[in-house]
Scaffold this active site. Structure first.
Site, short mmCIF file in Angstrom:
data_model
loop_
_atom_site.label_atom_id
_atom_site.label_comp_id
_atom_site.label_asym_id
_atom_site.label_seq_id
_atom_site.Cartn_x
_atom_site.Cartn_y
_atom_site.Cartn_z
N ASP A 193 13.02 6.22 2.14
CA ASP A 193 11.99 5.46 2.86
C ASP A 193 12.26 5.67 4.34
O ASP A 193 13.38 6.03 4.75
CB ASP A 193 12.01 3.97 2.48
C1 BGC Z 1 7.22 2.10 4.04
C2 BGC Z 1 6.83 3.20 3.08
C3 BGC Z 1 5.97 4.20 3.82
C4 BGC Z 1 6.73 4.72 5.01
C5 BGC Z 1 5.97 5.75 5.84
C6 BGC Z 1 7.85 2.62 5.30
O1 BGC Z 1 8.07 1.61 6.23
O2 BGC Z 1 8.12 1.22 3.39
O3 BGC Z 1 6.15 2.69 1.99
O4 BGC Z 1 5.59 5.22 2.95
O5 BGC Z 1 7.05 3.65 5.88
O6 BGC Z 1 4.93 5.14 6.52
#
Ligand code: BGC
Length: 750
Positions: free
Chosen positions: A229
């Site tokens: 993530d």
């Molecule tokens: C989120 C993810 C997301 C990623 C990219 C993160 O903060 O938890 O779900 O895909 O950011 O935007």
């Protein structure tokens, strides 16, 4: 292509550099081996393509795209084909934007209504959640675009999401939280999985070998890549060792150096690095070579229609005392700013810049004239006396009043949790006031997760529209006026109040420790076992027509664990509208055996369209997993031999038919018998009584012929609590512990 040969051409530094992106959204290309770069983007309810060069733009300025309903709503469709179609449509927009990986779907379990990100997840039930994720992934990947299933794992709160340690016992982990990913991964093979921010039982998911290697790759056979993530990496070298292929976004070289250092000082093997790099190169080439072209001038138009269909097929009619569908000839009044400014998506990384937005007010004007009063703000909790007065007057002066209520954006979002489960006070107050002057009140809700409904008994209709995407306005109007017969059912329980939720005692945790004390009893598994009344049960949803269930049949009354059981049931539409019904199949063990189990668990669902008067037979196929629980001694899902009840219902609390089946396990004993096992447990095992009496028959105290006396019950009770260790020395012939264990092994295990 020989990937090993390509890897042999790379220096240690080049290999390390591949393990993080080149920027916010793209992987690093390496010219020397002709490795291209691929692009990924959020997800999951549409494409949030940001310009990599101008990535500081923020989340609200992405390229225009179709905004589909959030997962909290589409889950209520219980419709695998619909989810697959939505996945396909989003993939086409990915192709248009030259995106190779869509960051979604999100398949975490809804543990508490407070999780700020519940709108992005499907359900409190792993079977439903995993099935729908699986269909969505199929839809995306069939178009040659990859999915990134997220957030692996046990990411069930936003509060402290980067530091929290989810402490969850082994059985619960497998039966609830991992199960929500398992089927989707095994059946639909997403090209990638996103590890979550949190720790799981003490180790960050981004460096957790148990999750990323033991479970994901070895147990489930996953052969794609794991992506962090955004910002989830703690110790990059440990991550490589554990199975994290790609760090996102780019570490700007910082962690490349850490990887090189770890290989050089021997704390990380180059072989482990090569494995991560191999999988990355393989996936990048595959996705790049699978690139398709799309030439559909009506793409956004088609997808808008699909978004509308997805919302129509998912919105849940929670309550209807004859007030819906609305009659356009009546004097109708609409109250609430959500009617003109819908809340149709959730805040955070899934935010889409929609192509066009249908509002309820626009759509209703195509059908009839309605009176309208704003009543309250859709963005703030402010009580405005003038707006209130006007709304009350107008609702009094109408035949029926529809109030568009919901949660403002600030009440729930990625990044933080809700602090309560209520609507804004101003909305509850106005609803109360209107109910004093108008008896025909319908509430339409736009919210990402359950709310308390203090006014429930006085309202005549409630429509749960969740966050319905860019076409939510037209979908709501379609249902309100009967152009579409509602056919969604709740994918989560609405408790009467927050304190009834099973995680309530633990949810906030102690700073970073979140103990999952409720164990497997998540959602309806808990409410059913505690026999608690709920506001609306899991699986509940009404229709403008009626369905009758009959003729439930099992093709066998006894099966062995490796056999399939076929269950059929007839459903008839006995009402006045054509409509769709979602039949649900639950299974429960008839009598308590070894394991503590929920009363029943969802193991099948089918959605069927029926014309007026039409009957169809639907079929469910059940297998070993349908009857199993996770046995921590066997480290696997396991069936206890015994009678199981199969329930068929319209919801988890509206069971219409049931039948029994005997299921025989291959494993004879559910727990290991040792010299410390209580007699009462040995007595439950086949041959147990015979075994014990052969050993204890010469001990007068346990002589089963003892005369009935006031002490008999005590002796019998004591006998059951004994262990072989405790009576070994009184036996004849006398036996030490080793001899006793040998007796056990010879009798039960040979
Ligand atoms: C989120 C993810 C997301 C990623 C990219 C993160 O903060 O938890 O779900 O895909 O950011 O935007």
């Amino acid at each position: 292509m020989d990937i090993d040969e390509l890897i042999s051409k790379l220096t240690l530094e080049e290999k390390a550099s591949l393990c993080s992106g080149i920027d916010m959204w793209r992987t690093k290309p390496i010219e020397k081996i002709s490795l291209p770069s691929i692009t990924m983007t959020d997800g999951p309810h549409g494409v949030r393509k940001q310009d990599s060069e101008k990535e500081k733009q923020g989340i609200f300025t992405s390229a225009p795209a179709t905004c589909f309903p959030t997962a909290s709503l589409t889950a209520c469709s219980f419709d695998r084909e619909l989810l697959e179609a939505e996945g396909g449509a989003i993939a086409e927009e990915c192709i248009k934007e030259d995106i190779q990986i869509l960051l979604g779907p999100g398949t975490n379990i809804k543990r508490s209504p407070l999780c700020g990100r519940n709108f992005e997840y499907f359900s409190e039930d792993p079977f439903l959640s995993s099935s729908l994720s699986s269909s969505f992934i199929k839809g995306v990947q069939n178009r040659g675009v990859g999915c990134c299933l997220k957030h692996f794992a046990v990411n069930n709160q936003e509060n402290r999401r980067l530091s929290v340690d989810a402490k969850v016992d082994e059985r619960t982990l497998h039966e609830i939280y991992l199960a929500s990913f398992e089927d989707a991964i095994k059946a639909s093979k997403p090209v990638s999985v996103m590890c979550s921010y949190n720790k799981v039982n003490g180790t960050y998911a981004s460096e957790n070998p148990y999750l990323l290697t033991e479970i994901l790759r070895k147990k489930w056979g996953f052969n794609g890549i794991v992506i962090s993530d955004w910002g989830a990496v703690n110790d990059r070298a440990k991550g490589i060792d554990a199975g994290l292929n790609l760090e996102m976004p780019s570490s700007m070289g910082v962690n490349d150096k850490e990887i090189v250092k770890a290989v050089k000082n021997g704390t990380l093997s180059e072989k482990a690095l090569d494995k991560m790099v191999y999988e990355l190169i393989e996936t990048i080439f595959k996705l790049y070579n699978d690139k398709k072209h799309i030439d559909n001038p009506s793409l956004f138009h088609d997808n808008h229609e699909l978004a509308r269909k997805a919302a129509r097929e998912s919105i849940v009619l929670l309550k209807n005392e004859g007030v819906l569908p609305l009659n356009p000839n009546d004097k109708i009044c609409f109250i609430g700013e959500f009617a003109e400014k819908p809340r149709f998506q959730g805040g955070g990384s899934s935010n889409i810049n929609p192509i066009s937005i249908d509002t309820v007010m626009n759509e209703v004007s195509k059908i009839c004239n309605v009176d309208y009063s704003k009543g309250f703000s859709s963005t703030e909790d402010i009580l405005d006396e003038d707006l209130f007065k006007e709304a009350i007057l107008k609702s009094k002066d109408s035949d029926v009043c529809v109030i568009f209520a919901g949660l403002p954006n600030s009440f729930e979002s990625e990044g933080y949790d809700r602090s309560h489960m209520r609507l804004p006070d101003a909305q509850n107050k106005l609803i109360d006031e209107i109910l004093k002057v108008q008896k025909n009140v319908v509430i339409v809700l736009q919210n990402g997760s359950p709310i308390e409904m203090p006014w429930i008994d006085s309202t005549r209709g409630i429509l749960e529209a969740y966050l319905g995407g860019e076409a939510s306005g037209s979908a709501i109007v379609d249902i309100l006026f009967g152009k579409q017969n509602p056919c969604g059912k709740l994918a989560e329980t609405f408790p009467k109040k927050l304190s009834h939720n099973p995680s309530y005692l633990y949810y906030d945790g102690e700073k970073d420790d979140a103990v999952y004390g409720e164990g497997i009893f998540v959602g309806y598994r808990y409410y059913d076992k505690k026999d608690l009344e709920v506001l609306f049960p899991f699986g509940h949803g009404l229709s403008y027509t009626n369905f009758e269930y009959s003729n439930m049949k099992l093709d066998k009354d006894k099966i062995f664990e490796d056999e399939t059981l076929k269950v059929t049931v007839d459903i008839k539409n006995t009402g006045d509208f054509p409509g769709k019904e979602i039949a649900q199949l639950y299974i429960g063990k008839k009598e308590k055996g070894f394991a503590i189990r929920p009363i029943m668990e969802l193991k099948g669902f089918e959605k069927v369209f029926l014309d007026k008067g039409e009957t169809k037979t639907i079929t469910f196929l059940l297998n070993k997993r349908s009857f199993s629980y996770y046995n921590t001694k066997l480290n696997d899902f396991h069936i206890e031999s015994g009678d199981y009840i199969i329930y068929i219902g319209k919801s988890s609390r509206n069971i219409i038919l049931k039948e029994e089946v005997y299921v025989e396990s291959k494993v004879k004993i559910d727990y290991a018998i040792t010299i410390n096992t209580a007699f009462k447990d040995i007595l439950e095992v086949k041959g147990g009584e015979e075994f014990l009496s052969s050993l204890t028959k010469d001990m007068p105290i346990f002589n089963t012929d003892i005369k009935e006396s006031p002490l008999t019950d005590m002796f019998r009770g004591m006998y059951k609590e004994m262990t072989l260790r405790s009576v070994g020395m009184f036996m004849y012939p006398r036996m030490n512990n080793d001899e006793l264990q040998k007796k056990i092994d010879d009798f039960f295990y040979k």
